[in-house]
Scaffold this motif. Sequence first.
Motif, PDB file in Angstrom:
ATOM      1  N   GLY A   1       0.543  52.466 -57.748  1.00 27.51           N
ATOM      2  CA  GLY A   1      -0.843  52.724 -57.419  1.00 27.51           C
ATOM      3  C   GLY A   1      -1.225  51.935 -56.199  1.00 27.51           C
ATOM      4  O   GLY A   1      -0.638  50.930 -55.868  1.00 27.51           O
ATOM      5  N   LYS A   2      -2.283  52.379 -55.547  1.00 26.37           N
ATOM      6  CA  LYS A   2      -2.726  51.732 -54.323  1.00 26.37           C
ATOM      7  C   LYS A   2      -4.068  51.087 -54.580  1.00 26.37           C
ATOM      8  O   LYS A   2      -4.969  51.703 -55.119  1.00 26.37           O
ATOM      9  CB  LYS A   2      -2.821  52.779 -53.214  1.00 26.37           C
ATOM     10  CG  LYS A   2      -1.476  53.414 -52.912  1.00 26.37           C
ATOM     11  CD  LYS A   2      -1.640  54.497 -51.903  1.00 26.37           C
ATOM     12  CE  LYS A   2      -1.995  55.782 -52.527  1.00 26.37           C
ATOM     13  NZ  LYS A   2      -1.148  56.825 -52.586  1.00 26.37           N
TER      14      LYS A   2
ATOM     15  N   ASP B   1      -7.264  52.913 -58.902  1.00 24.03           N
ATOM     16  CA  ASP B   1      -7.741  54.178 -59.463  1.00 24.03           C
ATOM     17  C   ASP B   1      -6.736  54.714 -60.477  1.00 24.03           C
ATOM     18  O   ASP B   1      -5.525  54.589 -60.282  1.00 24.03           O
ATOM     19  CB  ASP B   1      -7.912  55.225 -58.359  1.00 24.03           C
ATOM     20  CG  ASP B   1      -9.066  54.904 -57.431  1.00 24.03           C
ATOM     21  OD1 ASP B   1      -9.910  54.077 -57.815  1.00 24.03           O
ATOM     22  OD2 ASP B   1      -9.109  55.464 -56.320  1.00 24.03           O
ATOM     23  N   LEU B   2      -7.243  55.337 -61.532  1.00 24.13           N
ATOM     24  CA  LEU B   2      -6.361  55.980 -62.502  1.00 24.13           C
ATOM     25  C   LEU B   2      -5.572  57.103 -61.837  1.00 24.13           C
ATOM     26  O   LEU B   2      -4.385  57.300 -62.120  1.00 24.13           O
ATOM     27  CB  LEU B   2      -7.184  56.532 -63.671  1.00 24.13           C
ATOM     28  CG  LEU B   2      -6.424  57.363 -64.710  1.00 24.13           C
ATOM     29  CD1 LEU B   2      -5.297  56.550 -65.336  1.00 24.13           C
ATOM     30  CD2 LEU B   2      -7.374  57.883 -65.784  1.00 24.13           C
TER      31      LEU B   2
ATOM     32  N   VAL C   1      -7.949  51.024 -63.403  1.00 25.25           N
ATOM     33  CA  VAL C   1      -6.945  50.198 -64.062  1.00 25.25           C
ATOM     34  C   VAL C   1      -7.143  48.765 -63.592  1.00 25.25           C
ATOM     35  O   VAL C   1      -7.074  48.490 -62.389  1.00 25.25           O
ATOM     36  CB  VAL C   1      -5.516  50.668 -63.727  1.00 25.25           C
ATOM     37  CG1 VAL C   1      -4.500  49.908 -64.574  1.00 25.25           C
ATOM     38  CG2 VAL C   1      -5.382  52.167 -63.948  1.00 25.25           C
ATOM     39  N   THR C   2      -7.416  47.855 -64.515  1.00 25.61           N
ATOM     40  CA  THR C   2      -7.692  46.460 -64.157  1.00 25.61           C
ATOM     41  C   THR C   2      -6.402  45.749 -63.747  1.00 25.61           C
ATOM     42  O   THR C   2      -5.299  46.214 -64.046  1.00 25.61           O
ATOM     43  CB  THR C   2      -8.301  45.710 -65.347  1.00 25.61           C
ATOM     44  OG1 THR C   2      -7.302  45.553 -66.374  1.00 25.61           O
ATOM     45  CG2 THR C   2      -9.498  46.464 -65.910  1.00 25.61           C
TER      46      THR C   2
ATOM     47  N   ASP D   1     -15.210  61.114 -69.416  1.00 27.24           N
ATOM     48  CA  ASP D   1     -14.489  62.392 -69.428  1.00 27.24           C
ATOM     49  C   ASP D   1     -14.119  62.878 -68.040  1.00 27.24           C
ATOM     50  O   ASP D   1     -14.018  64.076 -67.804  1.00 27.24           O
ATOM     51  CB  ASP D   1     -15.321  63.462 -70.157  1.00 27.24           C
ATOM     52  CG  ASP D   1     -16.694  63.673 -69.523  1.00 27.24           C
ATOM     53  OD1 ASP D   1     -17.065  62.882 -68.629  1.00 27.24           O
ATOM     54  OD2 ASP D   1     -17.396  64.628 -69.930  1.00 27.24           O
ATOM     55  N   HIS D   2     -13.923  61.929 -67.099  1.00 35.61           N
ATOM     56  CA  HIS D   2     -13.493  62.310 -65.752  1.00 35.61           C
ATOM     57  C   HIS D   2     -12.562  61.215 -65.237  1.00 35.61           C
ATOM     58  O   HIS D   2     -12.870  60.029 -65.364  1.00 35.61           O
ATOM     59  CB  HIS D   2     -14.705  62.460 -64.822  1.00 35.61           C
ATOM     60  CG  HIS D   2     -14.381  63.099 -63.508  1.00 35.61           C
ATOM     61  ND1 HIS D   2     -13.801  62.391 -62.467  1.00 35.61           N
ATOM     62  CD2 HIS D   2     -14.543  64.373 -63.055  1.00 35.61           C
ATOM     63  CE1 HIS D   2     -13.633  63.208 -61.433  1.00 35.61           C
ATOM     64  NE2 HIS D   2     -14.078  64.415 -61.767  1.00 35.61           N
ATOM     65  N   PRO D   3     -11.422  61.582 -64.646  1.00 34.48           N
ATOM     66  CA  PRO D   3     -10.431  60.556 -64.291  1.00 34.48           C
ATOM     67  C   PRO D   3     -10.911  59.569 -63.236  1.00 34.48           C
ATOM     68  O   PRO D   3     -10.461  58.421 -63.210  1.00 34.48           O
ATOM     69  CB  PRO D   3      -9.241  61.376 -63.783  1.00 34.48           C
ATOM     70  CG  PRO D   3      -9.822  62.684 -63.357  1.00 34.48           C
ATOM     71  CD  PRO D   3     -10.955  62.941 -64.307  1.00 34.48           C
ATOM     72  N   GLN D   4     -11.817  60.004 -62.348  1.00 33.39           N
ATOM     73  CA  GLN D   4     -12.272  59.097 -61.298  1.00 33.39           C
ATOM     74  C   GLN D   4     -13.382  58.161 -61.755  1.00 33.39           C
ATOM     75  O   GLN D   4     -13.831  57.310 -60.992  1.00 33.39           O
ATOM     76  CB  GLN D   4     -12.698  59.906 -60.066  1.00 33.39           C
ATOM     77  CG  GLN D   4     -11.503  60.531 -59.368  1.00 33.39           C
ATOM     78  CD  GLN D   4     -11.887  61.450 -58.235  1.00 33.39           C
ATOM     79  OE1 GLN D   4     -12.936  62.090 -58.271  1.00 33.39           O
ATOM     80  NE2 GLN D   4     -11.045  61.529 -57.217  1.00 33.39           N
ATOM     81  N   ARG D   5     -13.793  58.295 -62.995  1.00 37.04           N
ATOM     82  CA  ARG D   5     -14.700  57.318 -63.593  1.00 37.04           C
ATOM     83  C   ARG D   5     -13.924  56.121 -64.148  1.00 37.04           C
ATOM     84  O   ARG D   5     -14.519  55.113 -64.521  1.00 37.04           O
ATOM     85  CB  ARG D   5     -15.500  57.949 -64.734  1.00 37.04           C
ATOM     86  CG  ARG D   5     -16.497  59.014 -64.310  1.00 37.04           C
ATOM     87  CD  ARG D   5     -17.264  59.547 -65.514  1.00 37.04           C
ATOM     88  NE  ARG D   5     -18.203  60.595 -65.153  1.00 37.04           N
ATOM     89  CZ  ARG D   5     -19.470  60.386 -64.789  1.00 37.04           C
ATOM     90  NH1 ARG D   5     -19.932  59.154 -64.736  1.00 37.04           N
ATOM     91  NH2 ARG D   5     -20.263  61.392 -64.473  1.00 37.04           N
TER      92      ARG D   5
END
Length: 525
Positions: A3-4, A140-141, A186-187, A179-183
Amino acid sequence: MSGKPTESVTPRQDGGVPSRVGLPAGAILGEGRYRLLARLGADHRAHAEFWRARDGALSRDVAMTVLVSGSEESAAGGAASASGNAEVVARTRKTLERTSHIGGFIHPGMARVLDVLPAGKGDPPGVLGIIVAEWTQGHDLVDLVADGPLPAGTAARLLEPLAAAVEAAHHVGLVLGADHPQRIRVTPEGELRLAFPAPRPEATPRDDVRGVGAALYLMLTGRWALPGGPNSLPAAPTGPDGTIVAPRTLQPAVPHQLSAIAVRSLVDTSVGGVRTGAAILQVLEQAAAAEAETAMMRAIEERGEPAELTPAEAKEKARERVRRRKLVAGVMVLALATAAVLIFVVMSAVDMFAGDKKHTTPPLVVGQSHGGNAAPPVGPVVEVASAEIYNVKGTPDNRDQVARVVDGDPESRWRTDSYRQQFPALKPGIGVQFRLKEPTALSKLVVESPSQGTVVEVRAATGRNPRLDDTRVIGQARLDQRQTDVQITSAEPVQHVILWITELAGAPSGGNLSEIAEVKIYSRG
């Protein structure tokens, strides 16, 4: 994990979908308080854009959900456009209202809502409202799965905090909008967190459950299984009957239980769909435990276990080693305690015969509790990364209140449920599990509580949500003052600590319940 990081202030694209109202980075919202830094995504079902922003008043980054008119046609005017905008405005008002209700909900799996504002003077055209939440560091997820699906055990472990937040919120009648991936982000600790909470007007608890299931499906397959996802993510495939294809079909290495719960969380409850986050959470915990056991088996093999051992034999051998370590630790503690008692007896006898009472050695008391005039701490206060309910039977008690024990406010309290019968009649106890920033040798816990008579144990654990039998007691006390010191008897560094209530205080109105106002954990000097 791949991930970036999204720490840059450069606006990024979210699937090639442009900003509906053309909000630029650098725009000022909230009557001059907030400055937009980087656009991280959008949920066009909710006319919402997700931004990293800067709070100029407090000099901190925040996560901002900007609710917009989202209608290019509105500029052209007309009755249809006016009608559409009126509907969007009404939906925005409902979203703001619902989000304000979750402002007091605090959980490690969700960013805390800091501000909910309608459009104000000076806001750019098309902005209808803003929701401000804590900024969640990390990734981001969507970026997390850019290089492909994750191992099943890793996905389960990542998702646990988010699933727990959804279950805790539903327990108190709240909907989060997960219910949306951009909400979701990942900590740095490797946990999924709802970074942009804001339920749509029509969202129900079932939508949150479906969102958790879709996040699991995404991590297992790299595909999004709900409508309205970003264009950058491929949609989940469906079979001839229109049902979602199981993750195990796409990735045969996915365990059956995880594959099944991902699909069941997405389908209608009338055809076997799951209704609650608790059902998902249970499977996630089992999968994460299985991954940990597999890792331990792999470590045993790398250390040179005989190749002829069967998996069952190797598993039993690993368990035997754990039991042996616990036995050795127990013997050492017993030996130290015995030596201390012998030294005390000998010194007392010497003093008695010498007749010198000035130098009498004070008695050794293990687990002594002290009041508010306790001696200065041996070491500094330990930083707590998270606090959550530790429960082994029945329903967790007031999950939504647990963060109050580490919020620094002695007036806010977490309380147990009220029980007609004392522990262990209905359950063996209830507790709060703390995850420390790093493994630390502890000297004591200072527990502030108005519930005198409560009996607590401090237990050390090796990870999140362990079995009670896999924890060990390192301190105990009866809370007989407003502040009670619980001395720690072990010098071994720990990262997961459980304050375990074994006996409740009596309630003035009858029954048995206890309240905890604050817990401070001190390191050894």
